[in-house]
Design a protein around this motif. Structure first.
Motif, PDB file in Angstrom:
ATOM      1  N   THR A 268       0.839  -1.190   0.000  1.00  0.00           N
ATOM      2  CA  THR A 268       0.000   0.000   0.000  1.00  0.00           C
ATOM      3  C   THR A 268       0.872   1.237   0.000  1.00  0.00           C
ATOM      4  O   THR A 268       2.034   1.186   0.407  1.00  0.00           O
ATOM      5  CB  THR A 268      -0.973   0.002   1.198  1.00  0.00           C
ATOM      6  N   THR A 315      -9.902  -4.599   1.257  1.00  0.00           N
ATOM      7  CA  THR A 315     -11.329  -4.877   1.416  1.00  0.00           C
ATOM      8  C   THR A 315     -11.689  -6.194   0.731  1.00  0.00           C
ATOM      9  O   THR A 315     -12.506  -6.971   1.239  1.00  0.00           O
ATOM     10  CB  THR A 315     -12.172  -3.716   0.852  1.00  0.00           C
ATOM     11  N   PRO A 393     -14.242   9.126   2.952  1.00  0.00           N
ATOM     12  CA  PRO A 393     -15.386   9.764   3.599  1.00  0.00           C
ATOM     13  C   PRO A 393     -16.584   9.790   2.646  1.00  0.00           C
ATOM     14  O   PRO A 393     -16.418   9.992   1.447  1.00  0.00           O
ATOM     15  CB  PRO A 393     -14.882  11.186   3.868  1.00  0.00           C
ATOM     16  N   ASP A 415     -21.182   2.724   7.732  1.00  0.00           N
ATOM     17  CA  ASP A 415     -20.030   3.450   7.181  1.00  0.00           C
ATOM     18  C   ASP A 415     -18.826   2.970   7.980  1.00  0.00           C
ATOM     19  O   ASP A 415     -18.659   3.320   9.139  1.00  0.00           O
ATOM     20  CB  ASP A 415     -20.277   4.956   7.354  1.00  0.00           C
ATOM     21  N   TRP A 417     -14.948   2.539   8.871  1.00  0.00           N
ATOM     22  CA  TRP A 417     -13.607   3.121   8.730  1.00  0.00           C
ATOM     23  C   TRP A 417     -12.552   2.089   9.107  1.00  0.00           C
ATOM     24  O   TRP A 417     -12.624   1.482  10.166  1.00  0.00           O
ATOM     25  CB  TRP A 417     -13.422   4.365   9.612  1.00  0.00           C
ATOM     26  N   TRP A 418     -11.578   1.943   8.239  1.00  0.00           N
ATOM     27  CA  TRP A 418     -10.429   1.076   8.539  1.00  0.00           C
ATOM     28  C   TRP A 418      -9.390   1.242   7.448  1.00  0.00           C
ATOM     29  O   TRP A 418      -9.547   2.107   6.577  1.00  0.00           O
ATOM     30  CB  TRP A 418     -10.861  -0.382   8.727  1.00  0.00           C
ATOM     31  N   GLN A 419      -8.322   0.475   7.499  1.00  0.00           N
ATOM     32  CA  GLN A 419      -7.185   0.651   6.583  1.00  0.00           C
ATOM     33  C   GLN A 419      -6.531  -0.690   6.265  1.00  0.00           C
ATOM     34  O   GLN A 419      -6.729  -1.662   7.008  1.00  0.00           O
ATOM     35  CB  GLN A 419      -6.106   1.518   7.247  1.00  0.00           C
ATOM     36  N   THR A 420      -5.716  -0.691   5.217  1.00  0.00           N
ATOM     37  CA  THR A 420      -4.914  -1.879   4.909  1.00  0.00           C
ATOM     38  C   THR A 420      -4.184  -2.333   6.172  1.00  0.00           C
ATOM     39  O   THR A 420      -4.118  -3.519   6.482  1.00  0.00           O
ATOM     40  CB  THR A 420      -3.875  -1.532   3.817  1.00  0.00           C
ATOM     41  N   THR A 503      -2.845   6.921  12.457  1.00  0.00           N
ATOM     42  CA  THR A 503      -3.556   6.408  11.279  1.00  0.00           C
ATOM     43  C   THR A 503      -3.210   7.144   9.988  1.00  0.00           C
ATOM     44  O   THR A 503      -3.447   6.623   8.909  1.00  0.00           O
ATOM     45  CB  THR A 503      -5.077   6.566  11.468  1.00  0.00           C
ATOM     46  N   ILE A 517     -14.547  11.233   9.884  1.00  0.00           N
ATOM     47  CA  ILE A 517     -13.217  11.180   9.276  1.00  0.00           C
ATOM     48  C   ILE A 517     -13.123  12.295   8.235  1.00  0.00           C
ATOM     49  O   ILE A 517     -13.985  12.421   7.363  1.00  0.00           O
ATOM     50  CB  ILE A 517     -12.968   9.824   8.582  1.00  0.00           C
ATOM     51  N   ARG A 520      -7.018  12.093   4.701  1.00  0.00           N
ATOM     52  CA  ARG A 520      -5.603  11.922   5.016  1.00  0.00           C
ATOM     53  C   ARG A 520      -4.961  13.264   5.379  1.00  0.00           C
ATOM     54  O   ARG A 520      -5.246  14.285   4.763  1.00  0.00           O
ATOM     55  CB  ARG A 520      -4.854  11.345   3.814  1.00  0.00           C
ATOM     56  N   GLY A 529     -11.170   5.945  -3.599  1.00  0.00           N
ATOM     57  CA  GLY A 529     -10.947   4.933  -2.568  1.00  0.00           C
ATOM     58  C   GLY A 529      -9.626   4.189  -2.701  1.00  0.00           C
ATOM     59  O   GLY A 529      -9.352   3.282  -1.934  1.00  0.00           O
ATOM     60  N   ARG A 531      -5.491   4.305  -2.560  1.00  0.00           N
ATOM     61  CA  ARG A 531      -4.420   5.128  -1.998  1.00  0.00           C
ATOM     62  C   ARG A 531      -3.259   5.269  -2.959  1.00  0.00           C
ATOM     63  O   ARG A 531      -2.741   4.286  -3.460  1.00  0.00           O
ATOM     64  CB  ARG A 531      -3.902   4.467  -0.723  1.00  0.00           C
TER      65      ARG A 531
HETATM   66  C1  WTA Z   1      -9.845   6.140   4.086  1.00  0.00           C
HETATM   67  C2  WTA Z   1      -9.414   0.723   2.897  1.00  0.00           C
HETATM   68  C3  WTA Z   1     -13.574   7.864   5.704  1.00  0.00           C
HETATM   69  C4  WTA Z   1      -8.982   6.696   5.200  1.00  0.00           C
HETATM   70  C5  WTA Z   1     -10.216  -0.157   3.862  1.00  0.00           C
HETATM   71  C6  WTA Z   1      -8.015   5.553   5.456  1.00  0.00           C
HETATM   72  C7  WTA Z   1     -12.147   6.181   5.069  1.00  0.00           C
HETATM   73  C8  WTA Z   1      -7.805   4.995   4.079  1.00  0.00           C
HETATM   74  C9  WTA Z   1     -13.130   5.206   5.391  1.00  0.00           C
HETATM   75  C10 WTA Z   1      -7.407   3.556   4.073  1.00  0.00           C
HETATM   76  C11 WTA Z   1     -14.390   5.674   5.884  1.00  0.00           C
HETATM   77  C12 WTA Z   1     -11.349   4.210   4.676  1.00  0.00           C
HETATM   78  N1  WTA Z   1     -14.559   7.001   6.018  1.00  0.00           N
HETATM   79  N2  WTA Z   1     -12.386   7.489   5.227  1.00  0.00           N
HETATM   80  N3  WTA Z   1     -15.389   4.848   6.174  1.00  0.00           N
HETATM   81  N4  WTA Z   1     -12.591   4.005   5.140  1.00  0.00           N
HETATM   82  N5  WTA Z   1     -11.070   5.518   4.609  1.00  0.00           N
HETATM   83  O1  WTA Z   1      -5.712   1.215   3.178  1.00  0.00           O
HETATM   84  O2  WTA Z   1      -8.313   7.835   4.739  1.00  0.00           O
HETATM   85  O3  WTA Z   1      -7.107   1.306   1.063  1.00  0.00           O
HETATM   86  O4  WTA Z   1      -6.807   5.978   6.040  1.00  0.00           O
HETATM   87  O5  WTA Z   1      -8.088   0.699   3.276  1.00  0.00           O
HETATM   88  O6  WTA Z   1      -9.065   5.167   3.414  1.00  0.00           O
HETATM   89  O7  WTA Z   1      -7.370   3.052   2.769  1.00  0.00           O
HETATM   90  P1  WTA Z   1      -7.004   1.543   2.504  1.00  0.00           P
END
Ligand code: WTA
Length: 652
Positions: A268, A315, A393, A415, A417-420, A503, A517, A520, A529, A531
């Protein structure tokens, strides 16, 4: 998000309680999970781990040597066993594990028995090729069932998979293969995208020329056109998947893995340098992924669940494959584009397979809005009972549209929120309990401790903006950056000390404890969506022989969330032309992939810099978004901005 959008967020006061009918049947209908986790966080996660099958139970739930965590120490398990074998002992064995729809309209359904058989076969194929525990396998495939088979086969024998999104270029693929030192690459002859063929095997050919570690390339025949493989087929190295599978035995013992054995690497983009290999391990990852899938998506045995993400992203790993299969669910996979052959494709699929749960990205919802509600209104979407979003967001307007035109005002929206790096969902409503507010990810999942802090790491009062952090370890957190533990420490635990995970996102917490949120705060751009690091695009641009310097920013974009804007200075005596703009865009596509193509490129005589020589990205963003310029007093040469501005306005 620009300041106007953000101001609108702060004024958002609509609330949506869980619909009574939904709440009455929900997997979680009260605060008990939150209370349990608040009383005993480790006990809560241990209870979630109990829902998996362990060959040996763990001795200790958590060992936390900040910033390094180990979960379920001493425990032994296998991911493929949990996703497949254990379901063969129940009625789930004959249930659909994967419902797949190809872009041209072909269909396949694999029951748990079918998928188990295929995975065992492919695990044997890999073993025969000398792949063993701890070896790396790169998977570069379209969204076809073989992608799931390949991933699960790796986990069955303890090999570490590294899935690379099919939209990445040969160079990006090569870098990822080399960084992980993969022995085997699994690919396809090609993939469908809007009726066109992506020549994946050819891209692999170009990539592996420079990959000393690669011994074998396994090729799935997806398209079947001879021309895709008539050049560059290396006997000895290249093998057809179907030929290998024909002779492979249908049983294959599983490798008993330590809870902390590596499961997969996923690359990532970060704020600096080349993409990072985020490493996830076995027990903690599967525990949190399985628990969140069950509770967040309120999964029921009879559900058809569809997460529209590609397996090339986290995801796709967590919520197309591992989470649903660990729960014995039916997961739908669609190969193609949402607007092929027309803009009703997604709704047609939901109608056709009677999908109950649909999880997608805000950028797609904004496209749907653009295309108009005429498209979804042509289809019967009454099977839907829950909707989700992830990746960026979601603006309240898109949330309301999703609620009304897709959810028929009866489906809760989660909704998430999470990350790789977090591996699994961290903040989300539990749909039977939590009242939602459009644009807010609402509350941390039980067992997750988040906060919004200022520059000094102190929590800010409700309503104030700050940095989003996670205050304590969680089971599915990344364990390290592959081959670069220092980078793990400095990137994620460098800013607020070794106890607190940073984060990279900005956020706000309101009076109700709900999280909003903002996006970044580092040099990562979130395009639809996905990165992308500003540095990656800048390096691709300066790699072009005519470019002297480049600065890349993310500007707000109505559909993509953010778009890539590049400011470029050329070498002495060179002039920027429209042809050169196209050439530079193409150069970035060749270097990284189409997802990194700049939306616009501006030529500048110079880039705005502080007196100490730092590029002033904030100013560039102001210019790209057509805003009045902020403070320019630190600028070395104020004329630079005036010139840029002029050029921007003349191109509008
Ligand atoms: C953003 C995807 C707002 C955020 C799962 C995070 C979000 C980055 C949300 C991670 C959300 C992900 N609301 N922002 N529900 N979900 N983000 O690693 O900036 O591809 O740091 O993971 O996406 O992106 P990644």
């Amino acid at each position: 998000m620009d300041s106007k959008q953000f101001a609108a967020l702060l004024n958002e006061d609509r609330r949506f309680p869980p619909p009574a009918e939904f709440a009455a049947r929900a997997n979680v209908a009260d605060e008990s999970l939150y209370e349990q986790a608040a009383r005993d966080r480790e006990g809560f996660w241990a209870a979630q781990a109990e829902r998996l099958h362990w060959f040996r139970r763990w001795d200790k739930v958590l060992e936390w040597n900040p910033p390094f965590a180990q979960w379920f120490l001493g425990g032994k398990l296998n991911v493929a066993y949990n996703c497949l074998d254990r379901h063969l002992q129940t009625h789930t064995r004959t249930k659909a594990a994967i419902i797949w729809e190809g872009e041209p309209g072909d269909e396949r359904v694999l029951t748990y028995l079918d998928l188990h058989r295929e995975v065992c076969r492919f695990a044997n194929v890999l073993r025969q090729m000398g792949v063993g525990k701890g070896d790396r396998v790169t998977i570069y495939l379209p969204m076809i069932p073989e992608a799931a088979v390949a991933m699960l086969a790796c986990t069955r024998i303890g090999a570490i998979h590294s899935v690379v999104f099919g939209g990445f270029s040969a160079e990006s693929l090569r870098d990822r293969i080399n960084d992980s030192r993969s022995k085997v690459v699994v690919t396809a002859d090609g993939g469908w995208r809007r009726g066109n063929i992506i020549r994946m095997k050819q891209i692999v050919n170009e990539a592996v020329v420079d990959c000393a570690s690669v011994e074998k390339v396994i090729v799935v025949k997806r398209i079947g056109h001879e021309s895709l493989v008539e050049h560059g087929w290396h006997p000895g190295r290249d093998h057809w998947y179907h030929t290998l599978m024909r002779n492979a035995p249908v049983t294959c013992p599983v490798e008993e893995m330590d809870a902390e054995d590596p499961l997969f690497i996923l690359y990532t983009s970060g704020s600096t340098g080349k993409p990072k290999g985020v490493l996830h391990t076995t027990g903690g990852y599967l525990t949190q992924v399985a628990a969140t899938t069950k509770y967040v998506f309120d999964l029921k045995d009879e559900d058809v669940y569809w997460c529209s993400a590609d397996i090339g992203w986290i995801t796709g790993h967590s919520y197309v494959i591992y989470g649903p299969l660990a729960n014995g669910a039916t997961t739908l996979m669609y190969e193609g584009a949402p607007d092929y052959p027309d803009r009703g494709r997604i709704w047609e699929i939901i109608q056709k397979y009677r999908v109950n749960i649909f999880y997608t990205a805000p950028t797609l919802i904004r496209s749907f809005m653009r295309w108009g509600e005429g498209w979804p209104s042509k289809y019967d979407l009454s099977s839907l009972r829950l909707l989700g979003t992830v990746g960026e967001p979601i603006n309240p307007e898109a949330w309301m549209w999703y609620h009304k035109h897709i959810g028929g005002e009866r489906c809760p929206i989660v909704d998430t929120w999470w990350q790789t790096e977090t591996g699994a969902i961290m903040a989300t409503p539990l749909p039977g309990v939590v009242h939602t507010k459009p644009g807010s990810t609402t509350r941390p999942f039980p067992g997750i401790e988040m906060a919004v802090v200022n520059e000094e790491g102190q929590e800010v009062p409700p309503g104030a903006g700050g940095y989003l952090v996670v205050k304590s370890p969680w089971p599915s957190m990344l364990r390290t950056v592959w081959g670069d533990p220092d980078r793990y420490v400095s990137t994620y635990f460098g800013r607020f000390g070794h106890q607190v995970y940073f984060t990279g996102d900005g956020a706000k917490r309101d009076e109700d404890g709900y999280y909003w949120i903002i996006g970044r705060v580092d040099d990562v751009i979130n395009v639809s969506g996905h990165r992308i690091g500003t540095m990656e695009v800048e390096s691709a641009l300066v790699d072009h022989p005519l470019v002297a310097e480049a600065a890349v920013i993310g500007r707000s974009h109505a559909v993509k969330g953010q778009a890539i804007t590049a400011f470029v200075t050329l070498k002495e005596g060179r002039r920027g032309t429209p042809d050169l703009v196209d050439e530079l865009k193409q150069h970035v596509v060749t270097k990284i992939g189409a997802l990194a193509r700049p939306e616009e490129i501006y030529f500048a005589a110079d880039l705005p810099k502080t007196r100490s020589g730092k590029i002033m990205r904030r100013l560039l963003r102001d210019i790209a978004e057509g805003r009045a310029l902020g403070d320019t007093t630190t600028l070395a040469d104020p004329n630079v901005v005036a010139q840029l501005r002029q050029q921007y306005e003349s191109q509008e």
